[in-house]
Write an enzyme that holds these catalytic residues in place. Sequence first.
Site: not given
Ligand code: OAD
Length: 251
Positions: A75, A123
């Site tokens: 990563r 995070h």
């Molecule tokens: P997710 O993978 O859960 O969600 C990603 C979001 O980005 C989704 O709602 C998509 O619709 C959106 N998305 C995709 N492409 C996009 C784009 N080009 N522009 C804008 N939005 C887009 O990611 P997080 O919410 O960040 O935790 O996940 C939260 C946490 O879960 C992470 O920090 C990680 C993971 O487990 C840890 O590592 C502690």
Amino acid sequence: MERVPAAIADALQRTIEGGGRICVLTGAGMSAESGIPTFRGTHDSLWSRFDPMQLARAEAWCADPALVWGWYRWRMQLVRDAQPNAGHQALADLARRVPLALVTQNVDDLHERAGSTVDAHVHGSLFALRCFACGRTHHGPLDDYVDGQQKVAPLRCTACGDAIRPGVVWFGESLPDEAWNTAVDAATRCALMLVVGTSGLVYPAAGLPALARRHGATVVEINPEPTALSAEADHVWRSTAAQALPQLLAV
Ligand code: OAD
């Protein structure tokens, strides 16, 4: 070119004219257009390809540190090979014009490489290495290339000899105090919160938009898909980070 929805342009304008603060909360979607996979939502997302219970918790590290370290090295490599996108750039530009606090759940360094100061990495960070046992911070060397998801023996702490882990928050771990306090402070004090590219499923970070709203902020979601946070946003913009954020600079 996509235009800023009128209600969002108004909210931004009002915030700027009233001298209010902006807080931006970003998630994995922020870096999707840089080629970094998100965790959820697509067939090639990280948690659809890999089991977080085998890779992203302390028990996994203790069971097979080389498996976990190899995955994080992969990563790190993905991030090293990626470039900030137009959305990262736009946030850096916006911060030069208005008081802006940047809170990210992302463990990459693409905001910083676009010129932003990140106020809170809630995070942690892939590159903030520390000893699993004594907590001493370490810097590399990380220059060898990790191809694919091979196992890689972790580096050893020069102080105590234990294995060096990535500085990310794993499942079951607390968020770093300082980053979390900064994030809460930014959410509490902002007039406008932009929630960009997060599914809003992982707490406590997912609670920040509701906190901001309780303290009077207008909450705007920028995400191509509906999320767990959409219902509590004042305005939603179904667009991507790299398409939408540069448009805000024109307001
Ligand atoms: P997710 O993978 O859960 O969600 C990603 C979001 O980005 C989704 O709602 C998509 O619709 C959106 N998305 C995709 N492409 C996009 C784009 N080009 N522009 C804008 N939005 C887009 O990611 P997080 O919410 O960040 O935790 O996940 C939260 C946490 O879960 C992470 O920090 C990680 C993971 O487990 C840890 O590592 C502690």
